[in-house]
Scaffold this motif. Structure first.
Motif, PDB file in Angstrom:
ATOM      1  N   ILE A 156       0.826  -1.209   0.000  1.00 32.34           N
ATOM      2  CA  ILE A 156       0.000   0.000   0.000  1.00 32.34           C
ATOM      3  C   ILE A 156       0.858   1.258   0.000  1.00 32.34           C
ATOM      4  CG2 ILE A 156      -1.762   1.310   1.251  1.00 32.34           C
ATOM      5  CD1 ILE A 156      -2.710  -1.404   0.139  1.00 32.34           C
ATOM      6  N   GLY A 157       0.448   2.217  -0.840  1.00 32.78           N
ATOM      7  CA  GLY A 157       0.999   3.558  -0.793  1.00 32.78           C
ATOM      8  C   GLY A 157      -0.081   4.542  -0.375  1.00 32.78           C
ATOM      9  N   ILE A 158       0.282   5.520   0.433  1.00 32.25           N
ATOM     10  CA  ILE A 158      -0.642   6.571   0.858  1.00 32.25           C
ATOM     11  C   ILE A 158      -0.048   7.907   0.446  1.00 32.25           C
ATOM     12  CG2 ILE A 158      -1.774   7.718   2.796  1.00 32.25           C
ATOM     13  CD1 ILE A 158      -1.689   5.044   4.282  1.00 32.25           C
ATOM     14  N   VAL A 159      -0.733   8.601  -0.444  1.00 28.91           N
ATOM     15  CA  VAL A 159      -0.289   9.920  -0.904  1.00 28.91           C
ATOM     16  C   VAL A 159      -1.039  10.969  -0.092  1.00 28.91           C
ATOM     17  CG1 VAL A 159      -0.088  11.480  -2.868  1.00 28.91           C
ATOM     18  CG2 VAL A 159       0.101   9.001  -3.216  1.00 28.91           C
ATOM     19  N   GLY A 160      -0.277  11.808   0.606  1.00 30.64           N
ATOM     20  CA  GLY A 160      -0.892  12.789   1.494  1.00 30.64           C
ATOM     21  C   GLY A 160      -1.057  12.226   2.883  1.00 30.64           C
ATOM     22  N   GLY A 161       0.015  11.721   3.440  1.00 35.12           N
ATOM     23  CA  GLY A 161      -0.067  11.002   4.706  1.00 35.12           C
ATOM     24  C   GLY A 161      -0.099  11.858   5.949  1.00 35.12           C
ATOM     25  N   THR A 162      -0.014  13.179   5.818  1.00 35.53           N
ATOM     26  CA  THR A 162       0.017  14.019   7.014  1.00 35.53           C
ATOM     27  C   THR A 162      -1.314  14.700   7.327  1.00 35.53           C
ATOM     28  OG1 THR A 162       0.899  15.831   5.667  1.00 35.53           O
ATOM     29  CG2 THR A 162       2.488  14.487   6.885  1.00 35.53           C
ATOM     30  N   VAL A 213       1.756  -1.272   4.453  1.00 40.81           N
ATOM     31  CA  VAL A 213       2.045   0.085   4.006  1.00 40.81           C
ATOM     32  C   VAL A 213       3.536   0.186   3.721  1.00 40.81           C
ATOM     33  CG1 VAL A 213       1.965   2.532   4.562  1.00 40.81           C
ATOM     34  CG2 VAL A 213       0.135   1.012   5.363  1.00 40.81           C
ATOM     35  N   VAL A 214       3.876   0.485   2.450  1.00 43.39           N
ATOM     36  CA  VAL A 214       5.286   0.523   2.050  1.00 43.39           C
ATOM     37  C   VAL A 214       5.749   1.908   1.645  1.00 43.39           C
ATOM     38  CG1 VAL A 214       5.273  -1.900   1.350  1.00 43.39           C
ATOM     39  CG2 VAL A 214       4.753  -0.130  -0.353  1.00 43.39           C
ATOM     40  N   SER A 231       4.688  12.863   1.575  1.00 43.00           N
ATOM     41  CA  SER A 231       4.409  14.198   2.115  1.00 43.00           C
ATOM     42  C   SER A 231       5.440  15.153   1.550  1.00 43.00           C
ATOM     43  CB  SER A 231       4.482  14.211   3.646  1.00 43.00           C
ATOM     44  OG  SER A 231       4.432  15.542   4.130  1.00 43.00           O
ATOM     45  N   ARG A 232       4.994  16.214   0.898  1.00 39.43           N
ATOM     46  CA  ARG A 232       5.943  17.198   0.362  1.00 39.43           C
ATOM     47  C   ARG A 232       6.691  17.910   1.483  1.00 39.43           C
ATOM     48  NH1 ARG A 232       5.237  17.623  -4.999  1.00 39.43           N
ATOM     49  NH2 ARG A 232       3.174  17.084  -5.853  1.00 39.43           N
ATOM     50  N   GLY A 233       5.972  18.271   2.531  1.00 36.40           N
ATOM     51  CA  GLY A 233       6.595  19.063   3.586  1.00 36.40           C
ATOM     52  C   GLY A 233       7.436  18.268   4.559  1.00 36.40           C
ATOM     53  N   ASP A 234       7.157  16.971   4.714  1.00 36.10           N
ATOM     54  CA  ASP A 234       7.843  16.165   5.727  1.00 36.10           C
ATOM     55  C   ASP A 234       8.696  15.058   5.128  1.00 36.10           C
ATOM     56  OD1 ASP A 234       6.826  17.379   8.172  1.00 36.10           O
ATOM     57  OD2 ASP A 234       4.875  16.633   7.514  1.00 36.10           O
ATOM     58  N   ALA A 235       8.963  15.099   3.827  1.00 38.32           N
ATOM     59  CA  ALA A 235       9.777  14.061   3.182  1.00 38.32           C
ATOM     60  C   ALA A 235      11.117  13.925   3.904  1.00 38.32           C
ATOM     61  CB  ALA A 235       9.997  14.394   1.717  1.00 38.32           C
ATOM     62  N   GLY A 236      11.497  12.676   4.172  1.00 39.81           N
ATOM     63  CA  GLY A 236      12.755  12.399   4.846  1.00 39.81           C
ATOM     64  C   GLY A 236      12.643  12.243   6.344  1.00 39.81           C
ATOM     65  N   THR A 237      11.499  12.582   6.922  1.00 37.35           N
ATOM     66  CA  THR A 237      11.316  12.449   8.368  1.00 37.35           C
ATOM     67  C   THR A 237      10.473  11.210   8.664  1.00 37.35           C
ATOM     68  OG1 THR A 237       9.307  13.804   8.423  1.00 37.35           O
ATOM     69  CG2 THR A 237      11.420  14.950   8.623  1.00 37.35           C
ATOM     70  N   PRO A 238      10.668  10.591   9.822  1.00 34.58           N
ATOM     71  CA  PRO A 238       9.913   9.382  10.155  1.00 34.58           C
ATOM     72  C   PRO A 238       8.417   9.658  10.302  1.00 34.58           C
ATOM     73  CG  PRO A 238      11.872   9.551  11.527  1.00 34.58           C
ATOM     74  CD  PRO A 238      11.724  10.876  10.823  1.00 34.58           C
ATOM     75  N   VAL A 239       7.612   8.740   9.811  1.00 31.90           N
ATOM     76  CA  VAL A 239       6.166   8.842   9.984  1.00 31.90           C
ATOM     77  C   VAL A 239       5.826   8.912  11.469  1.00 31.90           C
ATOM     78  CG1 VAL A 239       3.976   7.617   9.678  1.00 31.90           C
ATOM     79  CG2 VAL A 239       5.636   7.696   7.798  1.00 31.90           C
ATOM     80  N   ALA A 240       6.556   8.166  12.286  1.00 29.78           N
ATOM     81  CA  ALA A 240       6.272   8.134  13.721  1.00 29.78           C
ATOM     82  C   ALA A 240       6.579   9.453  14.417  1.00 29.78           C
ATOM     83  CB  ALA A 240       7.066   7.012  14.385  1.00 29.78           C
ATOM     84  N   ASP A 241       7.370  10.328  13.790  1.00 28.29           N
ATOM     85  CA  ASP A 241       7.571  11.651  14.372  1.00 28.29           C
ATOM     86  C   ASP A 241       6.287  12.482  14.283  1.00 28.29           C
ATOM     87  OD1 ASP A 241      10.145  10.976  14.902  1.00 28.29           O
ATOM     88  OD2 ASP A 241      11.086  12.470  13.582  1.00 28.29           O
ATOM     89  N   GLU A 244       8.828  11.954  -0.986  1.00 29.54           N
ATOM     90  CA  GLU A 244       8.201  12.891  -1.923  1.00 29.54           C
ATOM     91  C   GLU A 244       7.133  12.163  -2.743  1.00 29.54           C
ATOM     92  OE1 GLU A 244       8.450  16.071  -2.538  1.00 29.54           O
ATOM     93  OE2 GLU A 244      10.138  16.610  -1.238  1.00 29.54           O
ATOM     94  N   PRO A 245       6.003  12.825  -3.018  1.00 28.14           N
ATOM     95  CA  PRO A 245       4.984  12.192  -3.866  1.00 28.14           C
ATOM     96  C   PRO A 245       5.440  12.122  -5.317  1.00 28.14           C
ATOM     97  CG  PRO A 245       4.332  14.424  -3.271  1.00 28.14           C
ATOM     98  CD  PRO A 245       5.586  14.141  -2.517  1.00 28.14           C
ATOM     99  N   SER A 246       5.643  10.928  -5.815  1.00 29.70           N
ATOM    100  CA  SER A 246       6.039  10.726  -7.210  1.00 29.70           C
ATOM    101  C   SER A 246       5.696   9.294  -7.595  1.00 29.70           C
ATOM    102  CB  SER A 246       7.527  10.979  -7.418  1.00 29.70           C
ATOM    103  OG  SER A 246       8.301   9.973  -6.782  1.00 29.70           O
ATOM    104  N   THR A 247       5.501   9.075  -8.881  1.00 34.92           N
ATOM    105  CA  THR A 247       5.220   7.721  -9.352  1.00 34.92           C
ATOM    106  C   THR A 247       6.367   6.782  -9.022  1.00 34.92           C
ATOM    107  OG1 THR A 247       3.877   8.628 -11.157  1.00 34.92           O
ATOM    108  CG2 THR A 247       4.610   6.351 -11.376  1.00 34.92           C
ATOM    109  N   ALA A 248       7.597   7.280  -9.092  1.00 32.91           N
ATOM    110  CA  ALA A 248       8.769   6.450  -8.789  1.00 32.91           C
ATOM    111  C   ALA A 248       8.747   5.934  -7.356  1.00 32.91           C
ATOM    112  CB  ALA A 248      10.040   7.256  -9.037  1.00 32.91           C
ATOM    113  N   ASN A 249       8.267   6.742  -6.438  1.00 30.70           N
ATOM    114  CA  ASN A 249       8.221   6.322  -5.031  1.00 30.70           C
ATOM    115  C   ASN A 249       7.039   5.411  -4.727  1.00 30.70           C
ATOM    116  OD1 ASN A 249      10.568   7.579  -4.114  1.00 30.70           O
ATOM    117  ND2 ASN A 249       9.525   9.527  -3.787  1.00 30.70           N
ATOM    118  N   LEU A 250       6.162   5.197  -5.709  1.00 38.47           N
ATOM    119  CA  LEU A 250       5.000   4.341  -5.519  1.00 38.47           C
ATOM    120  C   LEU A 250       5.040   3.106  -6.401  1.00 38.47           C
ATOM    121  CD1 LEU A 250       2.384   7.248  -5.507  1.00 38.47           C
ATOM    122  CD2 LEU A 250       3.173   5.979  -3.497  1.00 38.47           C
TER     123      LEU A 250
END
Length: 350
Positions: free
Chosen positions: A7-13, A32-33, A37-47, A62-68
């Motif tokens: 699963i991918g979730i676009v807009g996870g914040t 969930v793989v 999030s544009r603003g939080d890319a690179g930070t842990p979801v758990a943060d 980052e939201p992109s087809t490559a990341n999904l």
């Protein structure tokens, strides 16, 4: 038997994205793989969501087809007019998509553009999308590769009116929906009208001249009625975090039809086999706290004073049955899982 889906979730914040994470993290057929999030890319979801520490061990990307590319199914929990830019490439890559925004709900691209203020970039995909209300389109959803999850107000309103319209008992030209919602329906953006100091101890109508959910409700009710419907829809904002209460009014076509007992039986029979619609006993009144955190729509039907007006009370959690939970319900249908999977637990009280 349903297989494990990546699963991918676009807009996870956003709030709906957070609820998708919570529900899917406990789903036996979902892994969930990717969470974007544009603003939080690179930070842990758990943060962002400490309650998911030890449950979701991923960083936002980052939201992109490559990341999904490694996903089987992608959920979009993005603002309106965002998903339509990425969905075509994902479908071309063989992914299935569940969009929680309004991008594929309206069948008329020109009407969509008029309400959302931009031109639709892939109108050719609109007819391909299954409208994601299982109580209406269960078989279509199960076979779809693109699902347009309904809005929160349309879910409460359509489910409330559906048995009356199906039975042809009411005048579909004079329907009224008076609905109230909590502030989470507006998302996380900082708007003065949604600040605690502005909302607390207050209550207001908004969108009286026209709300974006109005054409969606009219379209869906019109499909049930087999023609145009007349609907007055007035939403209100109340000082609570989550929940929708829709009070629905419909005038009986024949005042001699539809006794209180007959109306009660109509609703009970209409939803007898629906796992997420609960018709309360005669005389009851559902409350938003009775559905908070759960995927249930609870409703009651009344005929005040034996008059010619039917009143239906319909309540949902706007973030669950009105968004993430209904999307997971569609996901279950799409993968051949039990429709209740990851959704059966009752909400918390108080």
């Amino acid at each position: 038997m349903a297989q494990l889906q990546r699963i991918g979730i676009v807009g996870g914040t956003g709030y709906a994205g957070a609820e998708l994470l919570r529900l899917l993290s406990a789903h036996p057929h979902a892994e969930v793989v990717a969470v974007t999030s544009r603003g939080d890319a690179g930070t842990p979801v758990a943060d962002a969501y400490p309650q998911l520490r030890g449950v979701i061990d991923l960083d936002f990307v980052e939201p992109s087809t490559a990341n999904l590319v490694d996903c089987d199914i992608v959920f979009f929990a993005t603002p309106h007019a965002a998903a339509m830019h990425d969905v075509p490439a994902l479908l071309e890559a063989g992914k299935r998509v569940i969009d929680l925004s309004a991008d594929f709900r309206l069948k008329d691209a020109d009407e969509w553009a008029a309400w959302y203020g931009v031109e639709h970039v892939c109108p050719e995909l609109i007819e391909r999308a299954a409208y994601g209300m299982p109580e209406l389109n269960r078989e279509q959803i199960a076979g779809a590769d693109l699902v347009a999850a309904p809005g929160c107000y349309p879910t409460a309103v359509v489910l409330g009116f559906k048995p009356l319209i199906d039975a042809g008992l009411v005048d579909a030209a004079s329907l009224i929906a008076d609905a109230k919602t909590g502030v989470s329906g507006a998302g996380k953006s900082l708007k003065p009208g949604f600040l605690f100091a502005e909302m607390q101890e207050s209550f207001k109508a908004y969108g009286v001249a026209g709300h974006r959910h109005l054409p969606e409700i009219r379209q869906t009710l019109g499909e049930l009625a087999g023609g145009d419907v007349g609907l007055t829809f007035v939403p209100h904002l109340v000082p609570m975090i989550r929940g929708i209460h829709a009070t629905l009014y419909a005038r009986l076509s024949d005042s001699n039809a539809g006794s209180a007992d007959a109306l009660q039986a109509l609703y009970e029979n209409a939803y007898a086999d629906e796992p997420f619609v609960d018709v309360l006993p005669a005389g009851a009144a559902p409350e938003t706290r009775h559905v908070r955190g759960g995927n249930m729509c609870r409703m009651a039907v009344h005929r005040p004073g034996g008059g010619d007006t039917v009143v239906v009370l319909s309540v949902i959690d706007n973030l669950i049955k009105g968004a993430a939970g209904q999307a997971v319900q569609c996901f279950n249908l799409m993968i051949g899982a039990d429709e209740n999977c990851a959704l059966a637990a009752p909400g918390p009280l108080p």
